[in-house]
Design a protein around this motif. Structure first.
Motif, short mmCIF file in Angstrom:
data_model
loop_
_atom_site.label_atom_id
_atom_site.label_comp_id
_atom_site.label_asym_id
_atom_site.label_seq_id
_atom_site.Cartn_x
_atom_site.Cartn_y
_atom_site.Cartn_z
N VAL A 17 0.83 -1.21 0.00
CA VAL A 17 0.00 0.00 0.00
C VAL A 17 0.87 1.26 0.00
O VAL A 17 0.62 2.20 -0.77
N ARG A 18 1.89 1.27 0.84
CA ARG A 18 2.78 2.45 0.88
C ARG A 18 3.49 2.63 -0.46
O ARG A 18 3.63 3.75 -0.97
N ALA A 19 3.93 1.52 -1.04
CA ALA A 19 4.63 1.58 -2.33
C ALA A 19 3.69 2.08 -3.43
O ALA A 19 4.10 2.86 -4.30
N ALA A 20 2.44 1.64 -3.38
CA ALA A 20 1.46 2.10 -4.37
C ALA A 20 1.29 3.61 -4.30
O ALA A 20 1.24 4.29 -5.33
N GLU A 21 1.19 4.13 -3.10
CA GLU A 21 1.04 5.58 -2.91
C GLU A 21 2.26 6.33 -3.43
O GLU A 21 2.15 7.28 -4.20
N LEU A 22 3.44 5.89 -3.01
CA LEU A 22 4.67 6.59 -3.38
C LEU A 22 5.05 6.37 -4.84
O LEU A 22 5.72 7.21 -5.45
N GLY A 23 4.62 5.25 -5.39
CA GLY A 23 4.97 4.95 -6.77
C GLY A 23 4.06 5.59 -7.80
O GLY A 23 4.37 5.61 -8.98
N VAL A 33 -8.47 -3.35 5.66
CA VAL A 33 -9.04 -2.13 5.09
C VAL A 33 -8.70 -0.93 5.98
O VAL A 33 -8.26 0.12 5.50
N LYS A 34 -8.89 -1.09 7.28
CA LYS A 34 -8.59 0.00 8.22
C LYS A 34 -7.10 0.36 8.15
O LYS A 34 -6.74 1.55 8.18
N LEU A 35 -6.25 -0.66 8.04
CA LEU A 35 -4.82 -0.43 7.91
C LEU A 35 -4.51 0.38 6.65
O LEU A 35 -3.77 1.37 6.70
N ALA A 36 -5.08 -0.07 5.54
CA ALA A 36 -4.83 0.61 4.25
C ALA A 36 -5.32 2.05 4.28
O ALA A 36 -4.65 2.96 3.78
N LYS A 37 -6.48 2.28 4.88
CA LYS A 37 -7.04 3.63 4.91
C LYS A 37 -6.19 4.56 5.78
O LYS A 37 -6.18 5.77 5.56
N ARG A 38 -5.48 3.98 6.75
CA ARG A 38 -4.58 4.81 7.57
C ARG A 38 -3.32 5.18 6.80
O ARG A 38 -2.70 6.22 7.06
N LEU A 39 -2.94 4.34 5.85
CA LEU A 39 -1.67 4.50 5.16
C LEU A 39 -1.75 5.29 3.85
O LEU A 39 -0.75 5.80 3.37
N THR A 40 -2.94 5.35 3.25
CA THR A 40 -3.04 5.96 1.93
C THR A 40 -4.35 6.71 1.72
O THR A 40 -5.36 6.39 2.36
N LYS A 41 -4.29 7.67 0.82
CA LYS A 41 -5.50 8.37 0.40
C LYS A 41 -6.01 7.80 -0.93
O LYS A 41 -7.03 8.25 -1.46
N LEU A 42 -5.29 6.81 -1.47
CA LEU A 42 -5.74 6.17 -2.70
C LEU A 42 -7.03 5.39 -2.44
O LEU A 42 -7.24 4.90 -1.33
N PRO A 43 -7.88 5.25 -3.46
CA PRO A 43 -9.05 4.39 -3.30
C PRO A 43 -8.61 2.97 -2.95
O PRO A 43 -7.62 2.46 -3.49
N VAL A 44 -9.35 2.34 -2.05
CA VAL A 44 -9.04 0.97 -1.62
C VAL A 44 -10.12 0.02 -2.14
O VAL A 44 -11.30 0.18 -1.84
N MET A 77 9.58 -2.22 -4.81
CA MET A 77 8.17 -2.11 -5.19
C MET A 77 7.87 -0.75 -5.80
O MET A 77 7.22 -0.64 -6.83
N ILE A 78 8.36 0.30 -5.13
CA ILE A 78 8.13 1.66 -5.62
C ILE A 78 8.71 1.83 -7.01
O ILE A 78 8.07 2.39 -7.92
N ALA A 79 9.94 1.34 -7.21
CA ALA A 79 10.59 1.47 -8.51
C ALA A 79 9.81 0.74 -9.60
O ALA A 79 9.63 1.25 -10.71
N ALA A 80 9.30 -0.45 -9.28
CA ALA A 80 8.54 -1.22 -10.26
C ALA A 80 7.23 -0.52 -10.61
O ALA A 80 6.82 -0.48 -11.78
N ILE A 81 6.57 0.03 -9.61
CA ILE A 81 5.31 0.74 -9.84
C ILE A 81 5.55 1.98 -10.70
O ILE A 81 4.82 2.25 -11.65
N ARG A 82 6.59 2.72 -10.37
CA ARG A 82 6.90 3.92 -11.15
C ARG A 82 7.22 3.57 -12.60
O ARG A 82 6.87 4.32 -13.52
N GLY A 83 7.87 2.43 -12.80
CA GLY A 83 8.16 2.00 -14.16
C GLY A 83 6.90 1.76 -14.97
O GLY A 83 6.83 2.11 -16.16
N ILE A 84 5.88 1.17 -14.33
CA ILE A 84 4.62 0.92 -15.03
C ILE A 84 3.85 2.22 -15.24
O ILE A 84 3.25 2.44 -16.30
N VAL A 85 3.88 3.11 -14.25
CA VAL A 85 3.23 4.41 -14.40
C VAL A 85 3.83 5.16 -15.59
O VAL A 85 3.10 5.73 -16.42
N GLU A 86 5.13 5.16 -15.69
CA GLU A 86 5.81 5.84 -16.79
C GLU A 86 5.48 5.17 -18.13
O GLU A 86 5.29 5.86 -19.14
#
Length: 253
Positions: free
Chosen positions: A35-41, A55-66, A228-237
């Protein structure tokens, strides 16, 4: 049906990226890392198991839709009460190794049951890759009539590419890319392309008509958040390189 504005915008420009932690992944540390990597990536949303505590954990960690995934509609109730923004009937890959199959009739029945329980929540439904391509298209059309807001495609989790490198990545993604191409031309709602997607094939998915991609094991099996963050950013790009002028859907939200 009102889709989360962040997700709707990403689907409209064909850059939606869902990062999947896994339907049977209840490891809080791993889910938190994903979840943190998804947000930062720069991912669009995250997909976790339909567990209220996760779900509660994810909602504390990110503002992204869960998003929460399950194949038992009753599990969605508590997950939505805990704050889940959307729900997914899918992540069938977790069951295929056990010999569990999901046929069209069952997926359609699950969709109707889920819609009856939660008529106002954004619903994504995966079309099983075990169906022939024409049957996948037929099911997708029936799922729209049953109330699905997003269709997700998948490919064989055990697909073994003949070649290595880039050719192998394309071979691995071929089944889900083919499904995305056919289904996106048959339905007027967003189609997400998942299973075996990489930074190489993500642009192929959106060029084929998908509104975005879902990525699971390519992210959640990495051994560090930085990776994880690097891989996510690669896909975003990679998604950012795709033209937004491809086949479009006409959402009614």
């Amino acid at each position: 049906m009102t889709m989360h504005s962040t997700l709707q915008r990403a689907c409209t420009i064909r850059r939606a990226l869902k990062v999947i932690s896994g339907l049977n992944n209840f490891d809080k540390d791993n889910v938190a890392a994903v979840v943190r990597a998804a947000e930062l990536g720069g991912a669009t949303f995250v997909d976790i198991a339909a567990d209220p505590e996760l779900v509660k954990l994810a909602k504390r960690l990110t503002k992204l839709p869960v998003c929460v995934s399950a194949v038992e509609p009753e599990k969605f109730r508590k997950a939505v009460a805990a704050g889940a923004d959307l729900i997914e009937i899918g992540n069938f890959d977790a069951f295929y190794a056990q010999g569990r199959r999901f046929e069209a009739e069952e997926v359609l029945a699950l969709t109707y049951q889920t819609r009856e329980l939660l008529p106002e929540v954004t619903l994504s439904v995966t079309v099983p890759h075990i169906l022939t391509l024409d049957k996948q298209v037929q099911l997708a059309e029936e799922l729209v009539q049953a109330g699905a807001d997003i269709i997700q495609t998948e490919g064989g989790i055990n697909t073994k590419p003949v070649h290595g490198g880039t050719v192998g990545l394309i071979e691995k993604a071929a089944p889900t890319l083919a499904a995305a191409y056919e289904i996106s031309r048959a339905v007027a709602i967003p189609v997400l392309c998942a299973s075996g997607i990489s930074n190489v094939t993500a642009p192929l998915a959106t060029a084929a008509g998908a509104a975005g991609v879902g990525v699971g094991s390519a992210i959640n099996q990495l051994n560090s958040e930085i990776a994880m963050i690097a891989a996510i950013r690669g896909i975003v790009e990679a998604l950012a390189t795709t033209s937004t002028s491809a086949h479009s859907f006409s959402p009614e939200y």
